[in-house]
Design an enzyme around this catalytic site. Structure first.
Site, PDB file in Angstrom:
ATOM      1  N   GLU A   1      -4.755  -7.330 -16.339  1.00  0.00           N
ATOM      2  CA  GLU A   1      -5.431  -6.423 -15.223  1.00  0.00           C
ATOM      3  C   GLU A   1      -6.834  -6.424 -15.487  1.00  0.00           C
ATOM      4  OE1 GLU A   1      -3.545  -5.278 -12.962  1.00  0.00           O
ATOM      5  OE2 GLU A   1      -1.602  -4.975 -13.483  1.00  0.00           O
TER       6      GLU A   1
ATOM      7  N   GLY B   1       3.821  -8.117 -10.446  1.00  0.00           N
ATOM      8  CA  GLY B   1       4.988  -7.256 -10.279  1.00  0.00           C
ATOM      9  C   GLY B   1       4.599  -5.772 -10.190  1.00  0.00           C
TER      10      GLY B   1
ATOM     11  N   ASN C   1       5.022  -1.656 -10.657  1.00  0.00           N
ATOM     12  CA  ASN C   1       4.684  -0.696 -12.065  1.00  0.00           C
ATOM     13  C   ASN C   1       6.268  -1.050 -12.585  1.00  0.00           C
ATOM     14  OD1 ASN C   1       2.250  -0.246 -11.171  1.00  0.00           O
ATOM     15  ND2 ASN C   1       2.948   1.905 -10.582  1.00  0.00           N
ATOM     16  N   GLY C   2       6.110  -0.980 -13.906  1.00  0.00           N
ATOM     17  CA  GLY C   2       7.483  -0.887 -14.669  1.00  0.00           C
ATOM     18  C   GLY C   2       8.273  -2.474 -14.744  1.00  0.00           C
ATOM     19  N   SER C   3       7.545  -3.492 -14.149  1.00  0.00           N
ATOM     20  CA  SER C   3       8.189  -4.893 -14.049  1.00  0.00           C
ATOM     21  C   SER C   3       8.353  -5.537 -15.187  1.00  0.00           C
ATOM     22  CB  SER C   3       7.692  -5.462 -12.845  1.00  0.00           C
ATOM     23  OG  SER C   3       6.520  -5.912 -12.966  1.00  0.00           O
ATOM     24  N   GLY C   4       7.312  -4.967 -16.311  1.00  0.00           N
ATOM     25  CA  GLY C   4       7.330  -5.560 -17.511  1.00  0.00           C
ATOM     26  C   GLY C   4       6.286  -6.544 -17.812  1.00  0.00           C
ATOM     27  N   LYS C   5       5.076  -6.731 -16.938  1.00  0.00           N
ATOM     28  CA  LYS C   5       4.051  -7.219 -17.057  1.00  0.00           C
ATOM     29  C   LYS C   5       3.315  -6.958 -18.334  1.00  0.00           C
ATOM     30  CE  LYS C   5       1.786  -5.723 -13.501  1.00  0.00           C
ATOM     31  NZ  LYS C   5       2.955  -4.746 -12.971  1.00  0.00           N
ATOM     32  N   SER C   6       2.961  -5.827 -18.776  1.00  0.00           N
ATOM     33  CA  SER C   6       2.462  -5.273 -19.969  1.00  0.00           C
ATOM     34  C   SER C   6       3.191  -5.791 -21.314  1.00  0.00           C
ATOM     35  CB  SER C   6       1.973  -3.936 -20.272  1.00  0.00           C
ATOM     36  OG  SER C   6       1.352  -3.599 -18.782  1.00  0.00           O
TER      37      SER C   6
HETATM   38  N1  LIG Z   1       5.824   1.812 -25.553  1.00  0.00           N
HETATM   39  C1  LIG Z   1       6.841   1.885 -24.714  1.00  0.00           C
HETATM   40  N2  LIG Z   1       7.741   2.695 -25.049  1.00  0.00           N
HETATM   41  C2  LIG Z   1       8.966   2.701 -24.663  1.00  0.00           C
HETATM   42  N3  LIG Z   1       9.013   1.891 -23.142  1.00  0.00           N
HETATM   43  C3  LIG Z   1       8.146   1.314 -22.788  1.00  0.00           C
HETATM   44  C4  LIG Z   1       6.911   1.261 -23.448  1.00  0.00           C
HETATM   45  N4  LIG Z   1       6.016   0.466 -22.774  1.00  0.00           N
HETATM   46  C5  LIG Z   1       6.725   0.196 -21.524  1.00  0.00           C
HETATM   47  N5  LIG Z   1       8.093   0.860 -21.702  1.00  0.00           N
HETATM   48  C6  LIG Z   1       8.917   0.461 -20.566  1.00  0.00           C
HETATM   49  O1  LIG Z   1       9.278  -0.902 -20.005  1.00  0.00           O
HETATM   50  C7  LIG Z   1       9.375  -1.105 -18.912  1.00  0.00           C
HETATM   51  C8  LIG Z   1       8.347  -2.140 -18.726  1.00  0.00           C
HETATM   52  O2  LIG Z   1       7.211  -1.517 -18.612  1.00  0.00           O
HETATM   53  P1  LIG Z   1       5.660  -2.564 -18.841  1.00  0.00           P
HETATM   54  O3  LIG Z   1       4.617  -1.423 -19.114  1.00  0.00           O
HETATM   55  O4  LIG Z   1       5.922  -3.875 -19.540  1.00  0.00           O
HETATM   56  O5  LIG Z   1       5.578  -2.703 -17.190  1.00  0.00           O
HETATM   57  P2  LIG Z   1       4.441  -3.161 -16.182  1.00  0.00           P
HETATM   58  O6  LIG Z   1       4.831  -4.077 -15.047  1.00  0.00           O
HETATM   59  O7  LIG Z   1       3.187  -3.693 -17.040  1.00  0.00           O
HETATM   60  O8  LIG Z   1       3.828  -1.913 -15.340  1.00  0.00           O
HETATM   61  P3  LIG Z   1       2.196  -1.237 -14.838  1.00  0.00           P
HETATM   62  O9  LIG Z   1       2.026  -2.078 -13.937  1.00  0.00           O
HETATM   63  O10 LIG Z   1       2.767   0.252 -14.722  1.00  0.00           O
HETATM   64  O11 LIG Z   1       1.616  -1.480 -16.185  1.00  0.00           O
HETATM   65  C9  LIG Z   1       9.371   0.193 -18.099  1.00  0.00           C
HETATM   66  O12 LIG Z   1      10.534   0.662 -18.047  1.00  0.00           O
HETATM   67  C10 LIG Z   1       8.411   1.108 -19.126  1.00  0.00           C
HETATM   68  O13 LIG Z   1       9.134   2.331 -18.931  1.00  0.00           O
END
Ligand SMILES: Nc1ncnc2c1ncn2[C@@H]1O[C@H](COP(=O)(O)OP(=O)(O)OP(=O)(O)O)[C@@H](O)[C@H]1O
Length: 279
Positions: free
Chosen positions: A166, A40, A42-47
């Site tokens: 990752e 996904g 960036n920001g798709s929710g993976k982490s």
């Molecule tokens: N600790 C947090 N507090 C508030 N919002 C958060 C936090 N961590 C992530 N988010 C928000 O949750 C949503 C999903 O983020 P997440 O980090 O899960 O995506 P991701 O796919 O892992 O992105 P990336 O590839 O950039 O790491 C985003 O809108 C992000 O801004």
């Protein structure tokens, strides 16, 4: 029937200070012995999803079950025995002064007896091809070698599932290949269930199945072949189809008889050499 090792049903998650949900009504299962890639933009929710599978977040709605345990606070340590994590930064994962001390660390914490521990350390390092480095300082290893030691530390604890968050993104192409091949061997030879969370579609191409997340929702899932056919749709989601896949398509369109659609450049080059040789 395939055995489910993880079941995620209607999961939504909202960070306390955020209006938008980071995960929205996500449902999927993970099956024993498969390699599932979750991709996904960036920001798709993976982490957020990775943290949830490690018991750092709990669903705001829906249910998660891992290795037969419901994801609730009382079960977190049992779940962490079932699911081991390998993280992004190879340098942040070491606690031991030598490779073997490092791999032994988790076993010591679990009270494994000394001779059994030595055996398990050696066996784990053998599985990732790192026994020649037993007494080396982890910090002197290459990025790919560090991640292989980190994987050895995780598999020494004998989890059923390994989640790579990752884990190859900070590595050079050689290191990435090294880690991916190690993971594939563990998956095929040891029957380890693998989940790799990545934004790299070339890495995802090695998986058995791919889930695409977009804006916190499960956009689609399927084999790498099926996912790569989405081509333009993937681009719209901010995910680029690997160069080798695009090139294979163009060459096939131009009438070249490739043996199959290739996911990485090395395989494509080999195929092209063979074609040339056979003329
Ligand atoms: N600790 C947090 N507090 C508030 N919002 C958060 C936090 N961590 C992530 N988010 C928000 O949750 C949503 C999903 O983020 P997440 O980090 O899960 O995506 P991701 O796919 O892992 O992105 P990336 O590839 O950039 O790491 C985003 O809108 C992000 O801004």
């Amino acid at each position: 029937m395939k055995e489910k090792v993880i079941s995620i049903k209607g999961v939504s998650f909202q960070y306390p200070d955020q209006e938008a949900f980071a995960l929205r009504n996500v449902s999927f299962d993970v099956y024993k012995g498969e390699w599932l890639a979750i991709v996904g933009h960036n920001g798709s929710g993976k982490s957020t999803l990775a943290k949830m599978l490690n018991g750092l977040h709990y669903p705001s709605e829906g249910t998660v079950s891992i290795g037969g345990y419901a994801l609730i606070e009382e079960n977190v340590w049992l779940i962490r025995e079932k699911l081991g994590m390998v993280f992004q930064n190879p340098d942040n994962q070491f606690v031991g002064t030598t490779v073997q001390d490092d791999v032994a660390f988790g076993l010591e914490n679990n009270g494994v007896e000394h001779s059994a521990m030595q055996e398990r350390v050696f066996a784990s390092l053998e599985k990732v091809g790192m026994t020649a480095f037993l007494n080396q300082e982890p910090h002197h290893l290459s990025g790919g070698q560090k991640q292989r030691v980190a994987i050895a530390g995780v598999i020494a604890l004998r989890p059923d599932i390994v989640l790579l968050d990752e884990a190859t993104s900070m590595l050079d192409p050689l290191g990435r290949e090294e880690v991916i091949n190690t993971v594939r061997e563990l998956n095929e030879n040891e029957g380890l269930t693998v989940i790799s969370i990545t934004h790299d579609l070339e890495e995802a191409s090695r998986a058995d199945r791919v889930i695409v997340l977009n804006e916190g929702m499960l956009y689609t899932e399927g084999t790498p072949e099926r996912i790569f056919q989405l081509d333009r749709e993937l681009l719209n989601l901010g995910l680029g189809v690997p160069f080798a896949v695009q090139m294979s398509q163009l060459l096939t369109d131009a009438g070249l008889q490739l043996s199959r659609r290739h996911f990485n450049e090395e395989e494509l080059v080999k195929d092209l050499w063979t074609l040339n040789f056979e003329k």
